[in-house]
Design an enzyme around this catalytic site. Structure first.
Site, PDB file in Angstrom:
ATOM      1  N   HIS A  37       0.608   5.348   4.124  1.00 16.82           N
ATOM      2  CA  HIS A  37       1.000   5.258   5.413  1.00 16.82           C
ATOM      3  C   HIS A  37       1.403   6.811   6.089  1.00 16.82           C
ATOM      4  O   HIS A  37       0.936   7.073   7.060  1.00 16.82           O
ATOM      5  CB  HIS A  37       2.364   4.365   5.653  1.00 16.82           C
ATOM      6  CG  HIS A  37       1.856   3.110   5.613  1.00 16.82           C
ATOM      7  ND1 HIS A  37       1.336   2.535   6.613  1.00 16.82           N
ATOM      8  CD2 HIS A  37       2.241   2.077   4.758  1.00 16.82           C
ATOM      9  CE1 HIS A  37       1.185   1.165   6.557  1.00 16.82           C
ATOM     10  NE2 HIS A  37       1.762   0.864   5.224  1.00 16.82           N
ATOM     11  N   TRP A  54       0.883  -1.108   0.060  1.00 13.59           N
ATOM     12  CA  TRP A  54       0.191  -0.029   0.144  1.00 13.59           C
ATOM     13  C   TRP A  54       1.149   1.256   0.135  1.00 13.59           C
ATOM     14  O   TRP A  54       1.212   1.446   0.422  1.00 13.59           O
ATOM     15  CB  TRP A  54      -0.973  -0.050   1.227  1.00 13.59           C
ATOM     16  CG  TRP A  54      -2.258   0.622   1.643  1.00 13.59           C
ATOM     17  CD1 TRP A  54      -2.206   1.090   2.996  1.00 13.59           C
ATOM     18  CD2 TRP A  54      -3.376   1.028   1.362  1.00 13.59           C
ATOM     19  NE1 TRP A  54      -3.419   1.646   3.261  1.00 13.59           N
ATOM     20  CE2 TRP A  54      -4.279   1.857   2.239  1.00 13.59           C
ATOM     21  CE3 TRP A  54      -4.001   1.025  -0.088  1.00 13.59           C
ATOM     22  CZ2 TRP A  54      -5.634   2.084   2.025  1.00 13.59           C
ATOM     23  CZ3 TRP A  54      -5.348   1.183  -0.311  1.00 13.59           C
ATOM     24  CH2 TRP A  54      -5.972   1.796   0.997  1.00 13.59           C
ATOM     25  N   ASP A  79       8.356  -1.316   6.253  1.00  6.99           N
ATOM     26  CA  ASP A  79       8.534  -1.765   4.901  1.00  6.99           C
ATOM     27  C   ASP A  79      10.064  -1.648   4.156  1.00  6.99           C
ATOM     28  O   ASP A  79      10.551  -2.267   3.662  1.00  6.99           O
ATOM     29  CB  ASP A  79       7.429  -1.158   3.695  1.00  6.99           C
ATOM     30  CG  ASP A  79       6.219  -1.539   3.884  1.00  6.99           C
ATOM     31  OD1 ASP A  79       5.824  -2.635   4.279  1.00  6.99           O
ATOM     32  OD2 ASP A  79       5.226  -0.861   3.744  1.00  6.99           O
ATOM     33  N   ASP A 119      -1.693  -0.663   8.025  1.00 11.57           N
ATOM     34  CA  ASP A 119      -1.915  -1.925   7.259  1.00 11.57           C
ATOM     35  C   ASP A 119      -3.355  -2.488   7.408  1.00 11.57           C
ATOM     36  O   ASP A 119      -4.012  -2.636   6.509  1.00 11.57           O
ATOM     37  CB  ASP A 119      -1.037  -2.878   7.527  1.00 11.57           C
ATOM     38  CG  ASP A 119       0.420  -2.735   7.066  1.00 11.57           C
ATOM     39  OD1 ASP A 119       0.479  -2.249   5.799  1.00 11.57           O
ATOM     40  OD2 ASP A 119       1.348  -3.247   7.463  1.00 11.57           O
ATOM     41  N   HIS A 122      -5.667  -6.464   3.531  1.00  5.89           N
ATOM     42  CA  HIS A 122      -4.836  -6.911   4.502  1.00  5.89           C
ATOM     43  C   HIS A 122      -5.993  -7.834   5.358  1.00  5.89           C
ATOM     44  O   HIS A 122      -5.326  -8.296   6.260  1.00  5.89           O
ATOM     45  CB  HIS A 122      -4.179  -5.862   5.175  1.00  5.89           C
ATOM     46  CG  HIS A 122      -3.129  -5.365   4.352  1.00  5.89           C
ATOM     47  ND1 HIS A 122      -1.819  -5.209   4.983  1.00  5.89           N
ATOM     48  CD2 HIS A 122      -3.045  -4.744   3.184  1.00  5.89           C
ATOM     49  CE1 HIS A 122      -0.962  -4.564   4.112  1.00  5.89           C
ATOM     50  NE2 HIS A 122      -1.761  -4.290   2.944  1.00  5.89           N
TER      51      HIS A 122
END
Length: 269
Positions: free
Chosen positions: A35, A30, A71, A142, A148
């Site tokens: 984020h 994503w 990430d 997330d 997810h």
């Protein structure tokens, strides 16, 4: 269950261009934009004490600066941390069940519960709490990406090949990034739309209420009721699907930011 290398499916991939199925972009995010938006909305709503404590733990950085840390560290952390970013709840199942969906706490719910406990424990070293803070910021983002929290035996939509605006990609990738990017709006425009959405809420405290299980179930229901149910049989993403997804994406980013702020205000009071 999913068995892809590294840390997949981070809400962060909203910033990435649509990539062909099988490329790193299709497998992993994503992206930073999503984020960062969740973290910025949360930052707007932190109490002075919580904001100061986040900056102290992060050595002067804001939570927006570390929103994609989990990430960025995927090669360092290794594949054992991949399940932390999602939970496999089949859309044919009505809700998350820990014993079935999160064995040994190896899912986003188990990981988030663990890291929230560490973050709120003043007896833990600051370095340990700082890592926990980075995880909390990331994982709350997330779990608000519908894929997810819901799937139908297709690795969260990664195995569903679709075409968006003439480009071959997969269902997970378009919910990570492709749909939001197709609206051609800047990060500031998106944040302003979300702030306006917050302003229209009759009871913002109700949005912030509940826990990570409630939020996962909400995302799961979106994956069932819109992501898959409205998917064109041709797997060519229609304008109707694109337009219908926009308020859902904005609301999920809004919920993620409001809920992240509530968690940090509570744990860092």
């Amino acid at each position: 269950m999913r068995h892809l290398p590294g840390i997949r499916f981070a809400l962060a991939a909203l910033a990435l261009p649509i990539a062909p199925t099988g490329s790193p972009a299709a497998l992993f995010r994503w992206g930073p934009l999503g984020h960062r938006i969740v973290a910025q909305i949360a930052l707007d709503r932190l109490t002075p004490a919580a904001a100061a404590e986040t900056r102290r733990l992060l050595g002067g950085q804001n939570i927006t600066d570390v929103a994609s840390w989990a990430d960025e560290q995927r090669n360092v952390l290794g594949p054992s941390f991949s399940p932390w970013h999602y939970v496999d709840v089949e859309v044919t199942d009505s809700a998350y069940v820990a014993a079935r969906d999160c064995k040994q706490d190896a899912c986003v719910v188990g990981a988030l519960d663990k890291e929230m406990r560490i973050l709120g424990d003043r007896h833990e070293p600051d370095s340990t709490r700082a890592v926990a803070l980075k995880w909390v910021v990331h994982l709350i983002g997330d779990l608000h990406q519908p894929l997810h929290a819901g799937e139908r035996g297709d690795k969260g939509g990664n195995d569903v090949k679709v075409t968006l605006n003439g480009r071959l990609t997969n269902l997970h990738s378009i919910w990570d990034s492709g749909l939001l990017l197709s609206y051609n709006e800047s990060e500031q425009q998106i944040e302003d739309e979300i702030r306006a959405l917050i302003g229209k809420q009759a009871d913002i405290a109700a949005v912030a209420s509940g826990n990570d299980v409630d939020w996962v179930n909400q995302s799961h229901d979106i994956s069932r009721d819109y992501v898959y149910k409205k998917l064109p049989n041709s797997l060519v993403i229609s304008q109707e699907y694109i337009d219908g997804a926009k308020p859902i994406i904005l609301e999920q980013l809004m919920r993620g930011g409001v809920r992240l702020a509530a968690v940090l205000n509570r744990e860092l009071k």
